[in-house]
Design an enzyme around this catalytic site. Structure first.
Site, short mmCIF file in Angstrom:
data_model
loop_
_atom_site.label_atom_id
_atom_site.label_comp_id
_atom_site.label_asym_id
_atom_site.label_seq_id
_atom_site.Cartn_x
_atom_site.Cartn_y
_atom_site.Cartn_z
N LYS A 1 -6.13 -3.76 3.72
CA LYS A 1 -6.76 -3.15 2.55
C LYS A 1 -7.56 -1.90 2.93
CE LYS A 1 -5.42 -5.92 -0.81
NZ LYS A 1 -6.21 -6.94 -1.49
N ARG B 1 -3.27 -14.24 2.66
CA ARG B 1 -2.10 -13.44 2.26
C ARG B 1 -2.02 -12.24 3.19
NH1 ARG B 1 -0.96 -9.18 -1.34
NH2 ARG B 1 0.99 -9.41 -2.51
#
Length: 257
Positions: A204, A239
């Site tokens: 991210k 994830r």
């Protein structure tokens, strides 16, 4: 949970698996490397991304879902549309992973109840085309916790199986760096409500802001560390893009613990 994006524009791997055969091959490789779930998505949710039509989303994901399910893989469908979820479940998916927590499509909750599919409810502020803009949080962990528990309760009241619901605080969806870190550290507060917690920190942009690493694919060392931190603080599912790196990190963490 390994990420299998079938999109041209996802923030890290957009275009890599736009060919269904490549996506299926990579998904099966992820399973061989230790993935328990394959999360197949046909619409990018990166900030500023444009939505695609349900027809296009189905065209992208259905051959991949069918191919992976045929090989025995546990497939999660990353979608916020009931028509896409229904087609994906019919093709063999077992989980619906909805970034809108079943809010973007009013037909999604009845579908989950009717099919008794497992569901991941994610917290999201705003929408991708709005770059996830929204009001400031008073206490990000408590605000997100309250929202997700309200959504889970709505599912249970409607007839969904409580044991089939997981909660995702939605890292990267309208949060600041310090809020992302607080949500990982606060995963136990969410898990204590009795639902499995999913954390998706992999590659991210907040990792880039913390480390100065601009290229998303080069953020795997920090991503593996954050997966360990997420599990240490109560997450049941992580994830990820890089399955072997995460499996190694978690194996050493378990040995140390």
């Amino acid at each position: 949970m390994a990420i299998v994006n079938v999109t041209p524009d996802s923030f890290s791997d957009g275009g890599e698996r736009f060919d269904p055969a490549r996506a299926i091959d990579d998904g099966l490789r992820f399973v061989s490397e230790g993935a328990d779930i394959l999360d197949v998505g046909g619409e990018s949710t990166r900030p500023g991304s444009a939505s695609v039509s349900p027809d296009e989303e189905r065209r992208r994901i259905l051959p991949v879902v069918e191919g992976l399910a045929r090989q025995g893989a546990v497939v999660s469908l990353d979608t916020r549309r009931a028509s896409v979820a229904e087609a994906g479940l019919a093709a063999g998916a077992r989980i619906v992973n909805d970034v809108s927590a079943l809010r973007d499509d009013e037909a999604m909750l009845p579908l989950i109840v009717r099919t008794q599919a497992a569901v991941v409810l994610m917290h999201r502020r705003g929408k991708p085309e709005e770059r996830y803009a929204g009001p400031a949080y008073d206490d990000v962990v408590e605000d997100v916790r309250r929202f997700l528990l309200d959504r889970a309760a709505a599912c249970v009241v409607a007839g969904a199986e409580r044991r089939s619901i997981a909660l995702d605080p939605g890292l990267g969806f309208g949060k600041k760096v310090e809020e992302e870190l607080a949500l990982i550290a606060g995963a136990r507060r969410l898990a204590d409500a009795g639902y499995p917690v999913l954390i998706g920190a992999s590659r991210k942009s907040f990792i880039g802001r913390l480390t100065g690493v601009e290229r998303a694919a080069d953020r795997d060392p920090a991503s593996a560390f954050l997966a360990v931190e997420a599990v240490r603080h109560g997450a049941s599912i992580v994830r990820v893009h890089n399955v072997p790196a995460t499996r190694q990190a978690l194996a050493v963490f378990e040995a140390m613990r």
